[in-house]
Design a protein around this motif. Structure first.
Motif, PDB file in Angstrom:
ATOM      1  N   GLY A   1       0.620  -1.045  -0.038  1.00  0.00           N
ATOM      2  CA  GLY A   1      -0.072   0.120   0.081  1.00  0.00           C
ATOM      3  C   GLY A   1       1.003   1.153  -0.018  1.00  0.00           C
ATOM      4  N   GLU A   2       0.307   2.362  -0.538  1.00  0.00           N
ATOM      5  CA  GLU A   2       1.065   3.413  -0.671  1.00  0.00           C
ATOM      6  C   GLU A   2       1.526   4.179   0.494  1.00  0.00           C
ATOM      7  OE1 GLU A   2      -0.747   6.442  -3.584  1.00  0.00           O
ATOM      8  OE2 GLU A   2      -1.769   4.758  -4.629  1.00  0.00           O
ATOM      9  N   ASP A   3       0.727   3.753   1.710  1.00  0.00           N
ATOM     10  CA  ASP A   3       1.039   4.876   2.578  1.00  0.00           C
ATOM     11  C   ASP A   3       1.885   3.966   3.932  1.00  0.00           C
ATOM     12  OD1 ASP A   3      -0.741   6.930   2.303  1.00  0.00           O
ATOM     13  OD2 ASP A   3      -2.473   5.942   2.751  1.00  0.00           O
ATOM     14  N   ARG A   4       2.211   2.796   3.380  1.00  0.00           N
ATOM     15  CA  ARG A   4       3.085   1.667   4.468  1.00  0.00           C
ATOM     16  C   ARG A   4       4.082   2.256   5.008  1.00  0.00           C
ATOM     17  NH1 ARG A   4       4.750   1.010  -0.648  1.00  0.00           N
ATOM     18  NH2 ARG A   4       7.007   0.491  -0.931  1.00  0.00           N
ATOM     19  N   LEU A   5       4.945   3.095   4.763  1.00  0.00           N
ATOM     20  CA  LEU A   5       6.136   3.625   5.399  1.00  0.00           C
ATOM     21  C   LEU A   5       5.778   4.625   6.348  1.00  0.00           C
ATOM     22  CD1 LEU A   5       9.042   3.070   2.647  1.00  0.00           C
ATOM     23  CD2 LEU A   5       8.805   1.995   4.607  1.00  0.00           C
ATOM     24  N   THR A   6       4.823   5.538   5.839  1.00  0.00           N
ATOM     25  CA  THR A   6       4.299   6.623   6.920  1.00  0.00           C
ATOM     26  C   THR A   6       3.665   6.108   7.909  1.00  0.00           C
ATOM     27  OG1 THR A   6       2.575   7.167   5.226  1.00  0.00           O
ATOM     28  CG2 THR A   6       4.832   8.304   5.130  1.00  0.00           C
ATOM     29  N   TRP A   7       2.767   5.038   7.620  1.00  0.00           N
ATOM     30  CA  TRP A   7       2.046   4.415   8.493  1.00  0.00           C
ATOM     31  C   TRP A   7       2.787   3.922   9.595  1.00  0.00           C
ATOM     32  CZ3 TRP A   7       0.601  -1.202   8.413  1.00  0.00           C
ATOM     33  CH2 TRP A   7      -0.333  -1.403   9.555  1.00  0.00           C
TER      34      TRP A   7
ATOM     35  N   GLY B   1       0.388 -11.915  17.133  1.00  0.00           N
ATOM     36  CA  GLY B   1       0.222 -10.550  17.685  1.00  0.00           C
ATOM     37  C   GLY B   1       0.306  -9.275  16.967  1.00  0.00           C
ATOM     38  N   LEU B   2       1.711  -9.109  16.416  1.00  0.00           N
ATOM     39  CA  LEU B   2       1.863  -8.087  15.657  1.00  0.00           C
ATOM     40  C   LEU B   2       0.854  -7.749  14.460  1.00  0.00           C
ATOM     41  CD1 LEU B   2       3.841  -5.732  15.024  1.00  0.00           C
ATOM     42  CD2 LEU B   2       5.371  -7.221  13.739  1.00  0.00           C
ATOM     43  N   LEU B   3       0.660  -8.925  13.630  1.00  0.00           N
ATOM     44  CA  LEU B   3      -0.085  -8.964  12.656  1.00  0.00           C
ATOM     45  C   LEU B   3      -1.588  -8.237  13.081  1.00  0.00           C
ATOM     46  CD1 LEU B   3      -0.937  -9.063   9.827  1.00  0.00           C
ATOM     47  CD2 LEU B   3      -1.591 -11.339  10.057  1.00  0.00           C
ATOM     48  N   THR B   4      -2.090  -8.811  14.226  1.00  0.00           N
ATOM     49  CA  THR B   4      -3.370  -8.520  14.780  1.00  0.00           C
ATOM     50  C   THR B   4      -3.258  -6.841  15.249  1.00  0.00           C
ATOM     51  OG1 THR B   4      -3.915 -10.472  15.873  1.00  0.00           O
ATOM     52  CG2 THR B   4      -4.932  -8.540  16.836  1.00  0.00           C
ATOM     53  N   PHE B   5      -2.447  -6.357  15.934  1.00  0.00           N
ATOM     54  CA  PHE B   5      -2.055  -4.833  16.057  1.00  0.00           C
ATOM     55  C   PHE B   5      -1.929  -4.145  14.670  1.00  0.00           C
ATOM     56  CE2 PHE B   5       1.120  -1.494  15.918  1.00  0.00           C
ATOM     57  CZ  PHE B   5       0.517  -0.519  17.256  1.00  0.00           C
ATOM     58  N   LEU B   6      -1.196  -4.481  13.923  1.00  0.00           N
ATOM     59  CA  LEU B   6      -1.332  -3.928  12.393  1.00  0.00           C
ATOM     60  C   LEU B   6      -2.635  -3.669  11.911  1.00  0.00           C
ATOM     61  CD1 LEU B   6       2.017  -5.170  10.954  1.00  0.00           C
ATOM     62  CD2 LEU B   6       1.754  -3.014  12.269  1.00  0.00           C
ATOM     63  N   THR B   7      -3.275  -4.849  11.977  1.00  0.00           N
ATOM     64  CA  THR B   7      -4.636  -4.724  11.112  1.00  0.00           C
ATOM     65  C   THR B   7      -5.608  -3.970  11.853  1.00  0.00           C
ATOM     66  OG1 THR B   7      -4.465  -7.190  10.633  1.00  0.00           O
ATOM     67  CG2 THR B   7      -6.413  -6.344  10.594  1.00  0.00           C
ATOM     68  N   ARG B   8      -5.400  -3.901  13.155  1.00  0.00           N
ATOM     69  CA  ARG B   8      -6.328  -2.992  13.939  1.00  0.00           C
ATOM     70  C   ARG B   8      -5.861  -1.410  13.904  1.00  0.00           C
ATOM     71  NH1 ARG B   8      -6.241  -6.290  19.866  1.00  0.00           N
ATOM     72  NH2 ARG B   8      -8.047  -7.819  19.204  1.00  0.00           N
ATOM     73  N   MET B   9      -4.704  -1.221  13.476  1.00  0.00           N
ATOM     74  CA  MET B   9      -4.325   0.267  13.312  1.00  0.00           C
ATOM     75  C   MET B   9      -4.306   0.881  11.946  1.00  0.00           C
ATOM     76  SD  MET B   9      -3.350   0.987  16.213  1.00  0.00           S
ATOM     77  CE  MET B   9      -2.516   2.577  15.942  1.00  0.00           C
ATOM     78  N   ARG B  10      -4.955   0.029  11.162  1.00  0.00           N
ATOM     79  CA  ARG B  10      -5.030   0.565   9.563  1.00  0.00           C
ATOM     80  C   ARG B  10      -6.054   1.862   9.182  1.00  0.00           C
ATOM     81  NH1 ARG B  10      -7.003  -4.366   6.235  1.00  0.00           N
ATOM     82  NH2 ARG B  10      -8.406  -4.718   8.249  1.00  0.00           N
ATOM     83  N   PHE B  11      -6.970   1.962   9.966  1.00  0.00           N
ATOM     84  CA  PHE B  11      -7.849   3.120   9.764  1.00  0.00           C
ATOM     85  C   PHE B  11      -8.416   3.272   8.488  1.00  0.00           C
ATOM     86  CE2 PHE B  11      -5.242   4.056  13.736  1.00  0.00           C
ATOM     87  CZ  PHE B  11      -6.166   3.795  14.557  1.00  0.00           C
ATOM     88  N   ARG B  12      -8.240   4.227   7.898  1.00  0.00           N
ATOM     89  CA  ARG B  12      -8.704   4.436   6.298  1.00  0.00           C
ATOM     90  C   ARG B  12      -7.252   4.550   5.626  1.00  0.00           C
ATOM     91  NH1 ARG B  12     -13.933   8.255   6.229  1.00  0.00           N
ATOM     92  NH2 ARG B  12     -15.353   6.727   7.667  1.00  0.00           N
ATOM     93  N   LEU B  13      -6.466   4.181   5.955  1.00  0.00           N
ATOM     94  CA  LEU B  13      -5.092   4.455   5.352  1.00  0.00           C
ATOM     95  C   LEU B  13      -4.947   3.279   4.148  1.00  0.00           C
ATOM     96  CD1 LEU B  13      -2.654   5.063   8.099  1.00  0.00           C
ATOM     97  CD2 LEU B  13      -3.562   6.790   6.535  1.00  0.00           C
TER      98      LEU B  13
END
Length: 365
Positions: A50-56, A109-121
């Protein structure tokens, strides 16, 4: 792709992890010489597109990633609001995907955290462990992975430890660090390449090293690992993790206040030490075994291993004020084991300790 190397003569495989291939000491020597590979059934890889991956990722972790150059390896921590370590990952971006190299026990655990933090990015994290396995080699062993493709594996995470990366800080003295010879690489290989390597190893044409050998070299290099050194109270300073996994001048992220406060004022509540253990003991301490100084408990073992040159060694996390300049004792199931300590993180660690902030930038590119 677990168990691919179970056909190697002498292999001992436990839950998909190659523990050893008959001789952990010989395997250590082969890794150091660059004549062995280490299949890493204890490691997983996550992919973020995704385009926002590094800033996210920059906004939710301890590392400055927004401008991470393609191919540059670094490391990140996910901290809780109190600055305690929750997740750890090696990071490299290939221009289209950010690859996260993680301990197997931490991947979900890390994947769960990342998935929850996606929002609309515009980001899409996934577990890519069914697509790729991880094979580790030292710098000198990279050629073992190249016969199938002259340029080598498409994605390689080059561990920056123990160099002090941009924005980081050293707590252990930067000169003559025992990790200077730790030039470690985690390479992604697909199923076909893993099968090719496994076939060569089964035929005796390629030397493989197991988890026991890898861990001994890691402990000797004072290299912290999420599975072993991290507990529910760990903050990065205690393990000298500001070297590679924290950027002290980046923008706001969860846990930043604790990171800055402890570094600027010094005195993290605990600190890691390295132990040389009495070689006459038949067994090694286990994670959680108590370390005593003068009969009083000062901390606990986090990792222990038998090194091909140093013999039985360990890492332990102890109270900051603990006296470690005396003979120590480790309490194990099989009895007490004498130990002597080497300071990794000093009592006065922090910005006020006078350790050079940036003795060198990482040599790993």
């Amino acid at each position: 792709m677990p168990g691919a190397f179970s056909g190697v003569p002498g292999a001992v495989v436990d839950d998909g992890v190659l523990r050893h291939a008959g001789d952990p000491m010989r395997e250590q020597r082969a890794l150091v010489r660059g004549t062995a590979i280490a299949p890493r059934g204890d490691r997983r890889v996550l992919a973020v597109t995704g385009e926002d991956r590094l800033t996210w990722l920059d906004s939710i972790t301890s590392q400055a990633l927004a401008q991470l150059p393609t191919g540059r390896s670094t490391e990140l921590l996910v901290l809780d609001p109190q600055g305690r370590v929750e997740h750890v990952a090696g990071v490299v971006d290939d221009g289209e995907t950010t690859w996260l190299f993680v301990d197997a026990d931490d991947a979900a655990g890390l994947l769960t955290f990342l998935t929850r933090m996606r929002f609309r990015l515009r980001v899409a994290p996934r577990d890519a462990s069914d697509e790729y396995a991880i094979v580790s080699v030292t710098d000198d062993g990279m050629g073992l992975l190249r016969p199938a493709a002259p340029s080598g594996p498409a994605v390689v995470w080059r561990d920056p430890w123990p160099d002090v990366t941009e924005g980081g800080a050293a707590y252990a003295h930067p000169d003559d660090h025992p990790g200077d010879d730790w030039r470690w690489n985690d390479a992604l290989v697909d199923a076909a390449e893993q099968d090719r390597l496994a076939s060569l190893a089964a035929a005796g044409e390629l030397t493989v090293a197991g988890a026991l050998a890898v861990d001994a070299l890691r402990v000797a290099a004072w290299r912290p690992r999420w599975r072993d050194e991290v507990d529910e109270r760990t903050i990065p300073h205690e393990l000298d993790w500001l070297r590679t996994a924290v950027h002290l001048d980046k923008g706001c992220y969860r846990g930043q206040e604790t990171v800055a406060k402890v570094h600027n004022l010094g005195h993290p509540p605990r600190r890691v030490i390295a132990l040389h253990l009495d070689g006459s003991a038949e067994s090694l301490p286990r994670r959680g075994d108590v370390v005593l100084s003068g009969g009083a408990e000062i901390g606990r073992i986090t990792s222990a291993a038998r090194h091909y040159e140093d013999g039985p060694i360990a890492l332990a996390v102890v109270k900051r004020t603990a006296d470690t300049d005396v003979d120590l004792v480790v309490q194990t199931e099989d009895g007490d084991v004498a130990a002597s300590a080497t300071t990794v993180v000093p009592k006065d660690a922090g910005a006020t300790a006078g350790v050079p902030r940036l003795p060198r930038l990482s040599r790993r590119r």
